[in-house]
Design a protein around this motif. Structure first.
Motif, mmCIF file in Angstrom:
data_model
loop_
_atom_site.group_PDB
_atom_site.id
_atom_site.type_symbol
_atom_site.label_atom_id
_atom_site.label_comp_id
_atom_site.label_asym_id
_atom_site.label_seq_id
_atom_site.Cartn_x
_atom_site.Cartn_y
_atom_site.Cartn_z
ATOM 1 N N LEU A 32 5.702 7.648 8.861
ATOM 2 C CA LEU A 32 6.630 6.736 8.266
ATOM 3 C C LEU A 32 8.057 7.175 8.256
ATOM 4 C CD1 LEU A 32 6.503 5.028 5.049
ATOM 5 C CD2 LEU A 32 6.140 4.242 7.348
ATOM 6 N N SER A 195 -1.690 2.363 6.234
ATOM 7 C CA SER A 195 -0.521 1.557 6.561
ATOM 8 C C SER A 195 -0.826 0.090 6.303
ATOM 9 C CB SER A 195 -0.112 1.778 8.021
ATOM 10 O OG SER A 195 -1.174 1.431 8.893
ATOM 11 N N ASN A 227 9.522 1.848 7.510
ATOM 12 C CA ASN A 227 8.331 1.731 8.335
ATOM 13 C C ASN A 227 8.538 2.451 9.647
ATOM 14 O OD1 ASN A 227 9.432 -0.194 10.369
ATOM 15 N ND2 ASN A 227 9.510 -1.585 8.629
ATOM 16 N N THR A 237 3.817 -1.011 10.036
ATOM 17 C CA THR A 237 3.519 0.405 9.828
ATOM 18 C C THR A 237 4.108 0.895 8.507
ATOM 19 O OG1 THR A 237 5.479 0.953 11.152
ATOM 20 C CG2 THR A 237 3.360 0.948 12.298
ATOM 21 N N GLY A 239 4.128 2.356 4.730
ATOM 22 C CA GLY A 239 3.308 3.340 4.036
ATOM 23 C C GLY A 239 3.824 3.520 2.624
#
Length: 298
Positions: A32, A195, A227, A237, A239
């Motif tokens: 991340l 994710s 992301n 993506t 997190g």
């Protein structure tokens, strides 16, 4: 003496070179970070992650000192951007199903993905109270526009994931202002081991829409997710890393906006921003270190 516009253009060119180099590293790590747009948006563009990216996977941890008495400060002044904010969010169903698939990399700190995946989009905003080493920061999280993001952030806070963690990056310059937090390793590459996809405002645009690369104004006072980019298939993506916007910031709409920062929090961020970046750079660790003692729901 160079104008603000010239300084901004020079900083943008420098960041674009960094983005290209670091983006390649980020793809390999699948970690991340908050990336920015190669379009060039100086900043934070860093703040999110995608081609867009401003990855900090190779950053050194910020200093852990909790005292700022030796750090000179100035007043941070927001420079409003002549850019539109993202369009209003679209209505969502009463409940949405969220997915938090596991990553190949383990979590940076022991934690589990949210146990609840069917999330209501109604009801009052969720409050998060951050007790930081530089002052309080209150967040209001909007489940109506970013239910899966809010659900994840609340779950992580309840598990103590953000407690005793440092904010590892700041960008503070005319027209840009973000503080990036949420990585227990303070390197820019740590995540929760899972994710999830982008939400507002990315969900307003079809995947591949050229408008996804057009800058909008992430206005002072919002909190957004960092992301590692959006895959060709449109998968997000996100997190645990997020960025707190203390100055109007130019970014493509690829970073989920999930809430707002209260006035006390903005005062805390302004203090940190007034000290600038380590070494006088445009982008790096905050010269006035800031850590979260606790992050609590309610």
């Amino acid at each position: 003496m160079p104008s603000n516009e010239q300084r901004r253009a020079a900083a943008k060119r420098k960041l674009e070179r960094q983005l290209a180099r670091r983006a390649e590293q980020e793809k390999k790590r699948k970690r991340l970070t908050i990336a920015g747009s190669v379009l060039g948006v100086i900043v934070v563009a860093a703040a999110g992650v995608g081609v867009y990216f401003l990855t900090k996977g190779d950053d050194s941890p910020s200093a852990s000192a909790e005292s700022s008495s030796a750090v000179p400060t100035t007043t941070f002044v927001n420079t409003p951007l002549d850019l539109p904010a993202p369009p209003p969010p679209a209505p969502k169903p009463a409940t949405v199903d969220c997915s938090y698939p596991a990553d190949a990399e383990p979590p940076a700190k022991p934690v589990t993905a949210p146990a609840v995946t069917s999330v209501a989009t109604g009801g009052p905003e969720v409050k998060l109270s951050i007790d930081s080493t530089q002052g309080p920061i209150g967040l209001s999280l909007n489940s109506a526009q970013a239910p899966c993001s809010v659900n994840s952030l609340v779950s992580l806070a309840q598990q103590g994931y953000f407690d005793k963690t440092s904010c590892h990056r700041i960008v503070a310059s005319p027209g840009f202002g973000i503080l990036q937090c949420g990585d227990p390793t303070a390197t820019g590459s740590g995540g929760p081991g899972y994710s999830f996809d982008n939400e507002y405002p990315t969900d307003l645009y079809p995947n591949g829409d050229p408008a996804l690369s057009q800058p909008v104004n992430y206005k002072r006072g919002v909190i957004a997710m960092a992301n590692a980019g959006i895959s060709p298939e449109g998968k997000g993506t996100n997190g645990s890393q997020f960025f707190l916007v203390f100055g109007d910031t130019e970014l493509p709409p690829k970073y989920t906006i999930l809430g707002t920062i209260d006035e006390a929090g903005l005062a805390t961020l302004d203090k940190v921003a007034g000290a600038g970046v380590e070494g006088g750079a445009q982008d790096g660790g905050p010269a006035m270190p800031i850590s979260f003692n606790t992050v609590k729901v309610g």
